[in-house]
Design a protein around this motif. Sequence first.
Motif, PDB file in Angstrom:
ATOM      1  N   ALA A 274       0.840  -1.126  -0.078  1.00 17.54           N
ATOM      2  CA  ALA A 274       0.145  -0.140   0.161  1.00 17.54           C
ATOM      3  C   ALA A 274       0.821   1.130  -0.008  1.00 17.54           C
ATOM      4  O   ALA A 274       1.765   1.570   0.879  1.00 17.54           O
ATOM      5  CB  ALA A 274      -0.941  -0.041   1.357  1.00 17.54           C
ATOM      6  N   ILE A 275       0.723   2.001  -1.145  1.00 17.25           N
ATOM      7  CA  ILE A 275       1.433   3.246  -1.297  1.00 17.25           C
ATOM      8  C   ILE A 275       0.775   4.376  -0.433  1.00 17.25           C
ATOM      9  O   ILE A 275      -0.356   4.729  -0.770  1.00 17.25           O
ATOM     10  CB  ILE A 275       1.658   3.764  -2.711  1.00 17.25           C
ATOM     11  CG1 ILE A 275       2.477   2.376  -3.356  1.00 17.25           C
ATOM     12  CG2 ILE A 275       2.435   4.997  -2.961  1.00 17.25           C
ATOM     13  CD1 ILE A 275       3.767   2.113  -2.961  1.00 17.25           C
ATOM     14  N   GLN A 276       1.356   5.064   0.370  1.00 19.54           N
ATOM     15  CA  GLN A 276       0.934   6.395   1.013  1.00 19.54           C
ATOM     16  C   GLN A 276       1.403   7.327   0.510  1.00 19.54           C
ATOM     17  O   GLN A 276       2.700   7.554   0.093  1.00 19.54           O
ATOM     18  CB  GLN A 276       1.428   6.317   2.396  1.00 19.54           C
ATOM     19  CG  GLN A 276       0.607   7.575   3.412  1.00 19.54           C
ATOM     20  CD  GLN A 276       0.760   7.080   4.815  1.00 19.54           C
ATOM     21  OE1 GLN A 276      -0.192   6.387   5.269  1.00 19.54           O
ATOM     22  NE2 GLN A 276       1.430   7.701   5.786  1.00 19.54           N
TER      23      GLN A 276
ATOM     24  N   ALA B  71       6.904  -6.841  -3.963  1.00 23.07           N
ATOM     25  CA  ALA B  71       5.530  -6.638  -4.183  1.00 23.07           C
ATOM     26  C   ALA B  71       4.849  -6.855  -5.620  1.00 23.07           C
ATOM     27  O   ALA B  71       5.452  -6.371  -6.600  1.00 23.07           O
ATOM     28  CB  ALA B  71       5.068  -5.183  -3.616  1.00 23.07           C
ATOM     29  N   THR B  72       3.916  -7.705  -5.698  1.00 24.16           N
ATOM     30  CA  THR B  72       3.553  -8.119  -7.045  1.00 24.16           C
ATOM     31  C   THR B  72       2.027  -7.424  -6.977  1.00 24.16           C
ATOM     32  O   THR B  72       1.364  -7.420  -8.238  1.00 24.16           O
ATOM     33  CB  THR B  72       3.230  -9.488  -7.244  1.00 24.16           C
ATOM     34  OG1 THR B  72       2.752 -10.318  -6.182  1.00 24.16           O
ATOM     35  CG2 THR B  72       4.734  -9.916  -7.255  1.00 24.16           C
ATOM     36  N   TYR B  73       1.566  -7.006  -6.073  1.00 20.50           N
ATOM     37  CA  TYR B  73       0.295  -6.074  -6.132  1.00 20.50           C
ATOM     38  C   TYR B  73       0.648  -4.861  -5.251  1.00 20.50           C
ATOM     39  O   TYR B  73       0.965  -4.932  -4.082  1.00 20.50           O
ATOM     40  CB  TYR B  73      -1.004  -6.873  -5.489  1.00 20.50           C
ATOM     41  CG  TYR B  73      -2.124  -6.054  -5.295  1.00 20.50           C
ATOM     42  CD1 TYR B  73      -3.296  -5.973  -6.157  1.00 20.50           C
ATOM     43  CD2 TYR B  73      -2.430  -5.235  -3.966  1.00 20.50           C
ATOM     44  CE1 TYR B  73      -4.134  -4.862  -6.063  1.00 20.50           C
ATOM     45  CE2 TYR B  73      -3.525  -4.533  -3.916  1.00 20.50           C
ATOM     46  CZ  TYR B  73      -4.455  -4.273  -4.871  1.00 20.50           C
ATOM     47  OH  TYR B  73      -5.486  -3.266  -4.452  1.00 20.50           O
ATOM     48  N   VAL B  74       0.116  -3.748  -5.967  1.00 21.48           N
ATOM     49  CA  VAL B  74       0.650  -2.456  -5.375  1.00 21.48           C
ATOM     50  C   VAL B  74      -0.665  -1.558  -5.585  1.00 21.48           C
ATOM     51  O   VAL B  74      -0.970  -1.389  -6.637  1.00 21.48           O
ATOM     52  CB  VAL B  74       1.822  -1.534  -6.150  1.00 21.48           C
ATOM     53  CG1 VAL B  74       2.076  -0.478  -5.373  1.00 21.48           C
ATOM     54  CG2 VAL B  74       2.889  -2.769  -6.027  1.00 21.48           C
ATOM     55  N   GLN B  75      -0.955  -0.940  -4.266  1.00 22.83           N
ATOM     56  CA  GLN B  75      -2.409  -0.012  -4.559  1.00 22.83           C
ATOM     57  C   GLN B  75      -1.817   1.558  -4.017  1.00 22.83           C
ATOM     58  O   GLN B  75      -0.949   1.723  -3.164  1.00 22.83           O
ATOM     59  CB  GLN B  75      -3.267  -0.716  -3.494  1.00 22.83           C
ATOM     60  CG  GLN B  75      -4.513   0.254  -3.342  1.00 22.83           C
ATOM     61  CD  GLN B  75      -5.319  -0.166  -2.438  1.00 22.83           C
ATOM     62  OE1 GLN B  75      -5.647   0.517  -1.292  1.00 22.83           O
ATOM     63  NE2 GLN B  75      -5.832  -1.548  -2.130  1.00 22.83           N
TER      64      GLN B  75
ATOM     65  N   ALA C 200      -4.466   1.961   1.063  1.00 20.46           N
ATOM     66  CA  ALA C 200      -3.735   2.857   0.820  1.00 20.46           C
ATOM     67  C   ALA C 200      -4.221   4.313   1.007  1.00 20.46           C
ATOM     68  O   ALA C 200      -5.252   4.477   0.605  1.00 20.46           O
ATOM     69  CB  ALA C 200      -2.864   2.723  -0.403  1.00 20.46           C
ATOM     70  N   ALA C 201      -3.593   5.315   1.476  1.00 16.00           N
ATOM     71  CA  ALA C 201      -4.258   6.587   2.225  1.00 16.00           C
ATOM     72  C   ALA C 201      -3.332   7.775   1.983  1.00 16.00           C
ATOM     73  O   ALA C 201      -2.039   7.460   1.623  1.00 16.00           O
ATOM     74  CB  ALA C 201      -4.274   6.666   3.832  1.00 16.00           C
ATOM     75  N   GLN C 202      -4.152   8.716   1.827  1.00 20.99           N
ATOM     76  CA  GLN C 202      -3.333  10.292   1.648  1.00 20.99           C
ATOM     77  C   GLN C 202      -2.888  10.335   3.051  1.00 20.99           C
ATOM     78  O   GLN C 202      -3.657  10.138   4.161  1.00 20.99           O
ATOM     79  CB  GLN C 202      -4.102  10.920   0.991  1.00 20.99           C
ATOM     80  CG  GLN C 202      -4.624  10.806  -0.366  1.00 20.99           C
ATOM     81  CD  GLN C 202      -3.644  11.524  -1.304  1.00 20.99           C
ATOM     82  OE1 GLN C 202      -2.596  11.733  -0.945  1.00 20.99           O
ATOM     83  NE2 GLN C 202      -3.836  11.063  -2.597  1.00 20.99           N
ATOM     84  N   ALA C 203      -1.766  11.283   3.193  1.00 24.35           N
ATOM     85  CA  ALA C 203      -1.437  11.602   4.621  1.00 24.35           C
ATOM     86  C   ALA C 203      -0.698  12.957   4.578  1.00 24.35           C
ATOM     87  O   ALA C 203       0.232  13.247   4.005  1.00 24.35           O
ATOM     88  CB  ALA C 203      -0.485  10.544   5.267  1.00 24.35           C
ATOM     89  N   GLY C 204      -1.231  13.864   5.581  1.00 23.26           N
ATOM     90  CA  GLY C 204      -0.453  14.834   6.016  1.00 23.26           C
ATOM     91  C   GLY C 204      -1.107  16.247   5.341  1.00 23.26           C
ATOM     92  O   GLY C 204      -2.174  15.986   5.304  1.00 23.26           O
TER      93      GLY C 204
ATOM     94  N   MET D  27      -2.724   0.831   5.808  1.00 22.09           N
ATOM     95  CA  MET D  27      -2.350  -0.485   6.661  1.00 22.09           C
ATOM     96  C   MET D  27      -2.982  -1.493   5.466  1.00 22.09           C
ATOM     97  O   MET D  27      -3.760  -1.671   4.805  1.00 22.09           O
ATOM     98  CB  MET D  27      -3.095  -0.411   7.910  1.00 22.09           C
ATOM     99  CG  MET D  27      -4.829  -0.314   7.917  1.00 22.09           C
ATOM    100  SD  MET D  27      -5.501  -0.135   9.627  1.00 22.09           S
ATOM    101  CE  MET D  27      -4.394   1.422  10.203  1.00 22.09           C
ATOM    102  N   ILE D  28      -2.493  -2.725   6.002  1.00 28.35           N
ATOM    103  CA  ILE D  28      -2.907  -4.235   5.421  1.00 28.35           C
ATOM    104  C   ILE D  28      -3.355  -4.966   6.619  1.00 28.35           C
ATOM    105  O   ILE D  28      -2.618  -5.122   7.604  1.00 28.35           O
ATOM    106  CB  ILE D  28      -1.725  -4.767   4.642  1.00 28.35           C
ATOM    107  CG1 ILE D  28      -1.382  -3.914   3.638  1.00 28.35           C
ATOM    108  CG2 ILE D  28      -2.044  -6.202   4.243  1.00 28.35           C
ATOM    109  CD1 ILE D  28      -0.167  -4.485   2.737  1.00 28.35           C
ATOM    110  N   ILE D  29      -4.426  -5.501   6.626  1.00 26.81           N
ATOM    111  CA  ILE D  29      -5.222  -6.262   7.758  1.00 26.81           C
ATOM    112  C   ILE D  29      -5.487  -7.670   7.183  1.00 26.81           C
ATOM    113  O   ILE D  29      -6.113  -7.853   6.154  1.00 26.81           O
ATOM    114  CB  ILE D  29      -6.636  -5.469   8.253  1.00 26.81           C
ATOM    115  CG1 ILE D  29      -6.165  -4.383   8.383  1.00 26.81           C
ATOM    116  CG2 ILE D  29      -7.008  -6.198   9.220  1.00 26.81           C
ATOM    117  CD1 ILE D  29      -7.482  -3.086   8.619  1.00 26.81           C
ATOM    118  N   ASP D  30      -5.494  -8.637   8.061  1.00 26.68           N
ATOM    119  CA  ASP D  30      -5.790 -10.117   7.469  1.00 26.68           C
ATOM    120  C   ASP D  30      -7.124 -10.281   8.043  1.00 26.68           C
ATOM    121  O   ASP D  30      -7.845  -9.662   8.752  1.00 26.68           O
ATOM    122  CB  ASP D  30      -4.592 -11.037   8.256  1.00 26.68           C
ATOM    123  CG  ASP D  30      -4.739 -11.424   9.575  1.00 26.68           C
ATOM    124  OD1 ASP D  30      -5.861 -10.921  10.507  1.00 26.68           O
ATOM    125  OD2 ASP D  30      -4.140 -12.081  10.178  1.00 26.68           O
TER     126      ASP D  30
END
Length: 285
Positions: free
Chosen positions: A7-9, A35-39, A208-212, A225-228
């Motif tokens: 997850a890209i922030q 990473a083979t899946y990128v968001q 994946a979130a925007q931040a700041g 975050m990544i959650i199981d």
Amino acid sequence: MTFKAAAIQMCSGVDPAENAGTMARLVREAAAQGATYVQTPEMTGALQRDRAAMKAALRDEGSDLIVAAASKLAGELRIHLHVGSTAIGLADGKMANRGFLFGPDGKKITHYDKIHMFDVDLDNGESWRESAAYTPGATAKLVSLPFGKLGCAICYDVRFPELFRAQAAAGAEIMSVPAAFTRQTGEAHWEILLRARAIENGMFVIAAAQAGVHEDGRETFGHSMIIDPWGRVLASASGTGAGIVIADIDITQVAAARGKIPNLKNGRPFQLEEVPLSASGDVAA
């Protein structure tokens, strides 16, 4: 099956070209880490409160800078690249808050238009009317990928559990929730909502979130975050600035979680009966 997800922030500004450069740098870093899946987050292309300026920079899907850059990156890096969303111009003059999923060949697999519009009035005078500029989507998307079935949501969609339940019932094993949560709502609800959607559906959630503090003056919460499927946070970011969170996704954990608590199978239809007050003010029997 196990794969590595990222997850890209970001802290997107008002210039799509600069944001495309930041996206490319972070996606390359994530791919270099396996990473083979990128968001990427919601509104990867730009966060711009000035609607006149936003419309001046607007492009349709065929000529959008972020779409072109993401397609090229996916093909070059041989990954599944999910642009959380970017603003796309529509024929009626409004916009779509549209996410894009590209395959390792660089071709678009699908797109998803955010269904639920963020029309809210918060404390301290903070108010948003997303529907004034954006046309809501009407179709949920569930995509079969080599590593599992991926469902799509964007930001405010996370507050509508029926969207997640419908996709889980149709076989979704992973839900994508790219976002640009405000700091106010993020502090109160972000992690709780994401973990709840993961737990109640027994699925992975990648957000994946925007931040700041952004160039247009708004402030977003971050904490990508990544959650199981058991609700455990596998990886998370800070509340400010760009970054990457990566986790190994073992898709067999979905069946394991749903086997322990089979609520998707145990749900039952029911009727709702409203019981009126009696004349005395007591609830009628």
